[in-house]
Scaffold this motif. Structure first.
Motif, PDB file in Angstrom:
ATOM      1  N   LYS A  96     -11.248  34.307 -16.326  1.00  0.00           N
ATOM      2  CA  LYS A  96     -12.049  33.227 -16.909  1.00  0.00           C
ATOM      3  C   LYS A  96     -12.891  32.534 -15.841  1.00  0.00           C
ATOM      4  O   LYS A  96     -14.034  32.149 -16.092  1.00  0.00           O
ATOM      5  CB  LYS A  96     -11.139  32.211 -17.597  1.00  0.00           C
ATOM      6  CG  LYS A  96     -10.128  31.537 -16.663  1.00  0.00           C
ATOM      7  CD  LYS A  96      -9.186  30.593 -17.379  1.00  0.00           C
ATOM      8  CE  LYS A  96      -8.193  29.963 -16.393  1.00  0.00           C
ATOM      9  NZ  LYS A  96      -7.264  29.034 -17.058  1.00  0.00           N
ATOM     10  N   ARG A 121      -9.778  39.617 -22.539  1.00  0.00           N
ATOM     11  CA  ARG A 121     -10.887  38.691 -22.759  1.00  0.00           C
ATOM     12  C   ARG A 121     -10.650  37.436 -21.940  1.00  0.00           C
ATOM     13  O   ARG A 121      -9.518  36.958 -21.850  1.00  0.00           O
ATOM     14  CB  ARG A 121     -10.979  38.281 -24.239  1.00  0.00           C
ATOM     15  CG  ARG A 121     -11.576  39.304 -25.159  1.00  0.00           C
ATOM     16  CD  ARG A 121     -11.406  38.837 -26.595  1.00  0.00           C
ATOM     17  NE  ARG A 121     -12.211  37.663 -26.892  1.00  0.00           N
ATOM     18  CZ  ARG A 121     -13.388  37.734 -27.519  1.00  0.00           C
ATOM     19  NH1 ARG A 121     -13.887  38.892 -27.861  1.00  0.00           N
ATOM     20  NH2 ARG A 121     -14.048  36.637 -27.790  1.00  0.00           N
ATOM     21  N   SER A 136      -6.390  39.913 -18.283  1.00  0.00           N
ATOM     22  CA  SER A 136      -6.548  39.713 -19.720  1.00  0.00           C
ATOM     23  C   SER A 136      -7.748  40.492 -20.233  1.00  0.00           C
ATOM     24  O   SER A 136      -8.757  40.647 -19.550  1.00  0.00           O
ATOM     25  CB  SER A 136      -6.732  38.215 -20.007  1.00  0.00           C
ATOM     26  OG  SER A 136      -7.015  38.000 -21.368  1.00  0.00           O
ATOM     27  N   TYR A 160     -18.431  33.119 -24.328  1.00  0.00           N
ATOM     28  CA  TYR A 160     -16.981  33.257 -24.157  1.00  0.00           C
ATOM     29  C   TYR A 160     -16.279  32.224 -25.045  1.00  0.00           C
ATOM     30  O   TYR A 160     -15.844  31.171 -24.577  1.00  0.00           O
ATOM     31  CB  TYR A 160     -16.600  33.078 -22.692  1.00  0.00           C
ATOM     32  CG  TYR A 160     -17.272  34.091 -21.789  1.00  0.00           C
ATOM     33  CD1 TYR A 160     -16.797  35.395 -21.711  1.00  0.00           C
ATOM     34  CD2 TYR A 160     -18.399  33.754 -21.038  1.00  0.00           C
ATOM     35  CE1 TYR A 160     -17.418  36.346 -20.907  1.00  0.00           C
ATOM     36  CE2 TYR A 160     -19.031  34.690 -20.231  1.00  0.00           C
ATOM     37  CZ  TYR A 160     -18.529  35.981 -20.172  1.00  0.00           C
ATOM     38  OH  TYR A 160     -19.161  36.908 -19.378  1.00  0.00           O
ATOM     39  N   PRO A 161     -16.146  32.510 -26.326  1.00  0.00           N
ATOM     40  CA  PRO A 161     -15.612  31.507 -27.269  1.00  0.00           C
ATOM     41  C   PRO A 161     -14.138  31.172 -27.067  1.00  0.00           C
ATOM     42  O   PRO A 161     -13.664  30.181 -27.622  1.00  0.00           O
ATOM     43  CB  PRO A 161     -15.844  32.175 -28.635  1.00  0.00           C
ATOM     44  CG  PRO A 161     -15.952  33.634 -28.341  1.00  0.00           C
ATOM     45  CD  PRO A 161     -16.583  33.744 -26.993  1.00  0.00           C
ATOM     46  N   ASP A 162     -13.409  31.969 -26.285  1.00  0.00           N
ATOM     47  CA  ASP A 162     -11.996  31.675 -26.047  1.00  0.00           C
ATOM     48  C   ASP A 162     -11.771  30.838 -24.789  1.00  0.00           C
ATOM     49  O   ASP A 162     -10.620  30.595 -24.406  1.00  0.00           O
ATOM     50  CB  ASP A 162     -11.193  32.976 -25.930  1.00  0.00           C
ATOM     51  CG  ASP A 162     -11.189  33.764 -27.230  1.00  0.00           C
ATOM     52  OD1 ASP A 162     -11.228  33.134 -28.303  1.00  0.00           O
ATOM     53  OD2 ASP A 162     -11.167  35.011 -27.186  1.00  0.00           O
ATOM     54  N   VAL A 163     -12.848  30.419 -24.131  1.00  0.00           N
ATOM     55  CA  VAL A 163     -12.749  29.616 -22.918  1.00  0.00           C
ATOM     56  C   VAL A 163     -13.153  28.178 -23.224  1.00  0.00           C
ATOM     57  O   VAL A 163     -14.194  27.936 -23.841  1.00  0.00           O
ATOM     58  CB  VAL A 163     -13.642  30.182 -21.797  1.00  0.00           C
ATOM     59  CG1 VAL A 163     -13.606  29.269 -20.578  1.00  0.00           C
ATOM     60  CG2 VAL A 163     -13.193  31.589 -21.406  1.00  0.00           C
ATOM     61  N   ASP A 164     -12.335  27.234 -22.810  1.00  0.00           N
ATOM     62  CA  ASP A 164     -12.655  25.806 -22.892  1.00  0.00           C
ATOM     63  C   ASP A 164     -12.929  25.283 -21.482  1.00  0.00           C
ATOM     64  O   ASP A 164     -12.307  25.722 -20.509  1.00  0.00           O
ATOM     65  CB  ASP A 164     -11.502  25.012 -23.501  1.00  0.00           C
ATOM     66  CG  ASP A 164     -11.263  25.365 -24.954  1.00  0.00           C
ATOM     67  OD1 ASP A 164     -12.174  25.914 -25.599  1.00  0.00           O
ATOM     68  OD2 ASP A 164     -10.150  25.100 -25.441  1.00  0.00           O
ATOM     69  N   ASN A 189     -10.012  33.811 -21.301  1.00  0.00           N
ATOM     70  CA  ASN A 189      -9.494  32.812 -22.225  1.00  0.00           C
ATOM     71  C   ASN A 189      -8.797  31.705 -21.443  1.00  0.00           C
ATOM     72  O   ASN A 189      -8.425  31.884 -20.284  1.00  0.00           O
ATOM     73  CB  ASN A 189      -8.519  33.439 -23.227  1.00  0.00           C
ATOM     74  CG  ASN A 189      -7.272  33.984 -22.554  1.00  0.00           C
ATOM     75  OD1 ASN A 189      -6.303  33.247 -22.360  1.00  0.00           O
ATOM     76  ND2 ASN A 189      -7.277  35.253 -22.185  1.00  0.00           N
TER      77      ASN A 189
END
Length: 296
Positions: free
Chosen positions: A283, A89, A87, A118-122, A91
């Motif tokens: 990620k 980014r 990917s 990394y704002p797309d990772v929870d 995520n």
């Protein structure tokens, strides 16, 4: 393609130990799970499970089929990880497990900056003081303290930790400060309550070693709780060095016998561990690199 679904459901039934538990995990009805397994048995031309009202047992054919299903699911996970690793980014969700105090004191305060990077990772962090089966329980990453790691895992070292002895200034003023390990026998000591940790504290300084049988009226299986009892004046406590850093800096406790080192099992290396494979999801890789750079 339908047979692949039936194989995955069969593997879940075996891993869960019952049709009901598998159905709950898969968000299906128990009867639907049973139908899928029956269809697979029809495809295979033989019974895969011996079923009673209380238990399941694999037949000889069932064992062979389950081994194949497990390999199929492992390959599917690797393909899923491959998609994440390429990917553009990082995520998605990362499920992480860590020991309770290490997670509270060291790991959790470092996660907000990672999430800002990394704002797309929870992140889903579970803190538990037991050996977690990463694959079986669905975790991407584990933080572990150990002398030796279990086989079958990949690992990146994060640092070394050790246990130290601490006491409150008020306790030391009233009882005196031990200058040599044998003097610990005359003090109130707080024992770390894990089966591998006895009430004999092995201590070494250079070539000199002492084994001290400490008096223990209070046993606690959590370093942060031991530290709280120490600060309240309960005695000399055995705690992890990382859990005591803030209290040492604040002066609410003092380290006892700092020139002496507690021997195994009162030490260990901290690792980030994960399931090995040719493609680690991006990620997960960036989180591991971040924690390595944080310097335990």
């Amino acid at each position: 393609m339908e047979m692949l679904r039936e194989m995955a459901i069969f593997a879940q039934v075996v891993d869960s130990g019952s049709f009901f538990a598998a159905a709950r995990h898969l968000a299906l009805t128990t009867s639907a799970v049973s139908r899928h397994v029956s269809r697979l048995e029809a495809h295979m031309g033989g019974r895969l499970l011996q079923r009673t009202t209380r238990s399941l047992a694999l037949t000889e054919l069932g064992r062979q089929v389950h081994d194949g299903c497990a390999r199929m699911l492992s390959t599917a996970r690797e393909i899923h990880a491959l998609a994440g690793s390429y990917s553009a980014r990082p995520n998605g969700v990362i499920r992480v497990t860590a020991p309770v105090v290490l997670g509270q004191v060291w790991l959790a305060p470092r996660l907000p900056r990672f999430m800002a990077l990394y704002p797309d990772v929870d992140l889903r962090l579970t803190l538990v003081d037991r050996l977690v089966d990463l694959v079986g329980e669905g975790y991407d990453l584990g933080i572990r303290i150990a002398h030796q790691l279990a086989p079958g895992l990949a690992a990146r070292p994060l640092g070394q930790m050790r246990y130290i002895l601490v006491a409150a200034p008020g306790y030391l003023a009233a009882r005196g400060e031990p200058e040599q390990p044998p003097a610990l026998a005359g003090h109130d000591c707080i024992h770390f309550g894990y089966p591998t940790f006895g009430n004999h504290w092995e201590m070494r300084r250079g070539a000199v070693q002492h084994s001290v049988a400490v008096r223990t009226r209070l046993t606690i299986d959590n370093s942060a709780a031991i530290l709280g009892a120490v600060e309240a004046g309960a005695g000399i406590g055995l705690v992890t060095d990382f859990s005591a850093r803030a209290a040492l800096d604040a002066g609410s406790v003092r380290q006892i016998l700092p020139q002496w080192q507690l021997c195994a099992p009162y030490a260990g290396a901290v690792h980030a561990v994960y399931t090995p494979g040719p493609h680690l999801a991006l990620k997960v890789r960036v989180l591991i690199d971040y924690l390595v750079d944080e310097k335990f």
